[in-house]
Design an enzyme around this catalytic site. Structure first.
Site, PDB file in Angstrom:
ATOM      1  N   GLY A 253       0.838  -1.203   0.000  1.00 31.47           N
ATOM      2  CA  GLY A 253       0.000   0.000   0.000  1.00 31.47           C
ATOM      3  C   GLY A 253       0.869   1.247   0.000  1.00 31.47           C
ATOM      4  CG  ASN A 257      11.050   4.072   1.377  1.00 32.92           C
ATOM      5  OD1 ASN A 257      11.398   2.944   1.624  1.00 32.92           O
ATOM      6  ND2 ASN A 257      10.181   4.364   0.425  1.00 32.92           N
ATOM      7  CD  GLU A 290       3.347   3.692   5.103  1.00 30.21           C
ATOM      8  OE1 GLU A 290       4.504   3.442   5.505  1.00 30.21           O
ATOM      9  OE2 GLU A 290       2.470   2.811   4.982  1.00 30.21           O
TER      10      GLU A 290
END
Length: 844
Positions: A253, A257, A290
């Protein structure tokens, strides 16, 4: 047997990477120069699919051996202590969506590509030689060159510093980080940027196939999320930038990083003027998930992959906590209840499921532990449980301690519990070990015994056959009666029920708020007491009631037939949470009927009974100024009404389609999927399906693509079904990243099921070659299991998948899924007549 980790014999401190990518020739050339500490010889450095041209240690050529089975280069350095190892290499640029890879898209009829990366779990070794283990943290400087064209840009974890005379783009040195978090990309990209109040550069990047306004929503959420986390964690964001990049081809998804987060286009970009509220919520939670990782996972990283849950479970909880802070009117915790809680409870009730924390010795087993329902969903429920025990003030205090003590390093779950325990008197570690290290969860039986005492017992809950190993949990009861905070015994006696009931003044309920990972089976006395006041329950209480009854029925502890009369009681609810629970339960009744049988006709009448008043109230057109609840309820009701074959709905949807045929993309996104599905199912032919497939190829709007796919795969037309299956392996129509959705859509369609099932069996080798090295691969089996429920399909499933049971990535999934289908087959056989009788009574 444990495999020796490479970090034990060589500690990298800094990497100088020079990477040259040639898109035209599909090659990668480079040097990886690693400064580090040699503990013992030989040293092993990870590589995969590489040709190693030379290895130098402190400037001198040394002997080396490529050991393919260990994905390694074996190097006799001739030194111990500080050394500089320089490795020159070349590698192929492949289309696997792992390592360094191209993403393809069309712009003004021209095929183009951008290059991006995906290094989690162990794919950095396909991009540059490295010690590819989470604990081997180091700093990185990157020089990147490619067959550059005018106007192209390069992105990486850190800002660009300069372009040298040889055409290499140089980036600032990173902070200490793990190899799987390194990222870079380049191509013809558009962007929008802003800054946080502390000056962090926030950017959203995408191909120019998208409208510029599609970048706005992600930019706003990303900026506010970084600011929210800085405040909540009481720890500054440690990099100068946070760039969000949408890649046209992306297996997962999104990926956290550090400083350059990558996403599927569908999870970052959206049309702010025409995207459903549900989709906006989903995109917001992906972005905040994220960005939660930038601290929890990136700044402090799990020591080894057995603590993967530590990264993912925490980010999964924080995505909801942060979106709730950014957009309180969205009531995002309700989405947690309908997605994470439901997913975890279903999966975790199957015997053989993995615990959240698993021992992983061999790196080859890492991808097999990415079970989303456990590592993400169940794990986040555990942390929600911890949060409700601690409260936010103690949670934040404990987290600050955790970041202060582990930043730029690695940690384990016990390090987190130790940190949280500094802010509370509770032994968080003791409570959590009972949940993390054993699979499954308990059902708490609440009953009044023959002496009039209210008693609670705990026992592991199974759907299907399960071996009871006498497991016990430390259960946060969250009772609305006088009861212990934590139930750690097998049985507790709360005392005289009549006295307790009188003192409380309301029916007994356990797990109030549905935050703890267990379900409750009330005896008749207690359940009747709850149902007598069912309208007094709040939406989460109603959802939980239906959820627990549904699971108990799946586990054959009660009959599904007993739930059917309850559904009508909830049908007029104005809460989208309750309506979701209602139709989740109603959908389970579909497995008890043969398609196009008299029993299914009755079930369709029940769906009509449940939905017709709501459809009449809400209509097919979205009205200005509607409440968010009504906006979210409408899709459930329209979908139910179409399943019911309600003539007014079929006509209304057809009229909307006809009036907007020349601009379907502009249809309101909340009703668009149902308009398209209705047209394909009830008025469609192969020609219409062909037209919608072309529209799917043309549009860059990710939400519209999903709507078109849902419609196309619902066709009854045999010629259209043949065309669709023919497109499964044509990446110009169906990208490999989207194939699972197409396959599942056709498999769930009674008219397309055989064609989809034949395809996956006949072309399994092609599928394995195309997406087989990826952690998502096993989910092709999972979605098949979600659809199958007949003895014939069970037999075929076993015949096809059991010979693959020794494939490490597939083994657990196959074993579990055989049990899942078996339990459905047995349940249907036992319950079919009673359920269909109950449906017939409900529509009288």
């Amino acid at each position: 047997m444990a495999v020796k980790r490479f970090y034990e014999i060589f500690h990298p401190e800094h990497y100088d990477l020079r990477i040259n990518v040639n898109r035209k020739n599909k090659t990668i050339n480079g040097t990886s120069t690693i400064t580090g500490d040699v503990i013992e010889n030989p040293v092993f450095i990870n590589q995969k699919f590489m040709t190693i041209d030379s290895v130098k240690v402190d400037g001198k050529d040394v002997d080396f051996e490529v050991v393919e089975k260990d994905e390694a280069i074996k190097i006799e350095t001739g030194v111990t202590g500080r050394a500089v190892i320089e490795i020159a290499y070349s590698a192929p640029l492949t289309d696997t969506m792992m390592g360094i890879y191209p993403s393809y898209y069309e712009l003004e009829g021209k095929k183009k590509q951008i290059i991006g990366t995906q290094f989690e779990t162990t794919f950095a070794r396909q991009a540059f030689p490295c010690v590819d283990e989470p604990e081997a943290k180091a700093t990185f400087t990157l020089a990147l060159k490619w067959d550059e064209e005018d106007g192209e840009v390069a992105l990486a974890n850190m800002p660009e510093v300069e372009v040298d005379q040889d055409g290499y783009h140089h980036f600032e040195e990173t902070v200490r980080m793990s190899s799987y978090l390194v990222a870079f990309a380049f191509g013809d990209l558009q962007s929008k940027t802003t800054h946080t109040k502390d000056g962090v550069l926030i950017g959203v990047y995408a191909t120019k196939a998208h409208k510029p306004k599609e970048l706005d929503f992600g930019l706003d959420i990303a900026k506010r999320a970084i600011e929210f986390y800085e405040d909540f964690y009481q720890t500054k964001y440690p990099l100068p930038q946070s760039l969000q990049l949408a890649l046209p081809d992306f297996s997962a998804g999104a990926m956290e990083n550090w400083g350059l987060v990558t996403y599927r286009e569908a999870y970052l970009l959206l049309d702010p003027d025409n995207t459903s509220l549900e989709m906006k919520k989903l995109v917001a939670t992906v972005i905040t998930h994220e960005l939660a990782h930038q601290w929890f996972g990136d700044l402090v990283t799990m020591k080894w992959w057995d603590n993967l849950w530590l990264n993912e479970s925490f980010a999964n909880m924080m995505e909801y906590l942060s979106v709730d802070g950014l957009e309180p009117d969205w009531h995002i915790w309700e989405m947690f209840q309908t997605s994470e809680a439901a997913s975890a409870l279903n999966r975790d009730a199957t015997d053989g499921v993995q615990p959240i924390q698993m021992e992983i010795n061999d790196p080859a087993d890492i991808d097999s532990v990415f079970d989303g329902a456990i590592v993400y969903a169940k794990g986040s429920r555990m942390l929600v449980m911890v949060r409700s025990l601690l409260g936010d003030d103690a949670l934040r205090k404990g987290l600050k301690y955790y970041f202060d003590h582990h930043k730029f390093g690695n940690a384990t779950g016990d390090d987190l519990w130790d940190a949280l325990s500094t802010a509370t008197d509770l032994d968080i570690g003791k409570i959590m070990h009972s949940w993390l290290k054993q699979p499954g969860y308990p059902v708490v039986n609440a009953f009044v015994d023959e002496d009039g005492h209210l008693k609670l017992t705990q026992k592991q809950f199974f759907i299907g056959e399960g071996e009871d190993k006498g497991r016990q949990w430390q259960i946060p009861l969250n009772a609305n009666f006088d009861a212990p905070k934590i139930m750690s015994e097998k049985e507790i006696d709360l005392g005289n029920y009549k006295v307790l009931r009188e003192e409380a003044g309301h029916p007994l309920r356990l797990n109030v708020g549905n935050n703890s990972h267990f379900i409750v089976k009330y005896d008749k006395t207690l359940l009747d007491d709850i149902l007598a006041d069912v309208n007094e329950l709040d939406p989460i209480d109603k959802l939980q009631l239906l959820q627990d009854l549904r699971l108990l029925a799946e586990g054959k502890q009660i009959s599904y037939a007993s739930i059917v009369p309850l559904l009508v009681k909830f049908a007029d609810s104005k809460s989208s949470l309750v309506i979701n629970a209602l139709y989740t339960t109603a959908a389970k009744l579909r497995q008890f009927v043969e398609p196009e049988s008299d029993e299914e006709k009755n079930l369709k009448k029940l769906y009509d009974l449940l939905s017709k008043d709501q459809v009449a109230r809400l209509g097919w057109e979205v009205k200005p100024g509607e409440s968010d609840e009504d906006v979210q309820i409408r899709p459930y009701e329209l979908s139910a009404s179409l399943y019911a074959e309600n003539a007014d709905s079929i006509k209304a949807a057809h009229q909307i389609f006809t009036e907007n045929e020349d601009n379907l993309e502009a249809l309101n996104a909340d009703v668009r999927p149902y308009v398209l599905i209705n047209e394909v199912k009830n008025f469609g032919n192969a020609e219409l399906v062909d037209k919608l497939i072309k529209e799917y190829q043309r549009t860059a709007d990710p939400s519209y693509k999903v709507d078109l796919r849902s419609a196309v795969t619902s066709t009854k037309d045999p010629a259209a079904i043949k065309t669709i299956v023919g497109d499964f392996e044509n990446a110009d129509v169906v990208k490999p990243q989207d194939l699972r959705g197409w396959y599942r859509g056709l498999l769930a369609n009674y008219h397309g099921q055989q064609a989809a099932w034949d395809w996956i069996r006949e072309d399994w080798d092609w599928l394995d070659k195309t997406v087989g090295g990826d952690m998502e691969f096993a989910t092709f089996i999972t979605v098949t299991t979600g659809v199958f429920h007949t003895p014939a399909r069970l037999k075929e499933f076993k015949e096809f998948f059991e010979p693959k049971i020794n494939v490490p990535l597939l083994s657990r999934e196959i074993k579990m899924d055989v049990k899942v289908i078996e339990s459905k087959v047995n349940l249907i056989e036992a319950e079919k007549d009673a359920v269909n009788d109950a449906v017939a009574k409900a529509i009288d």
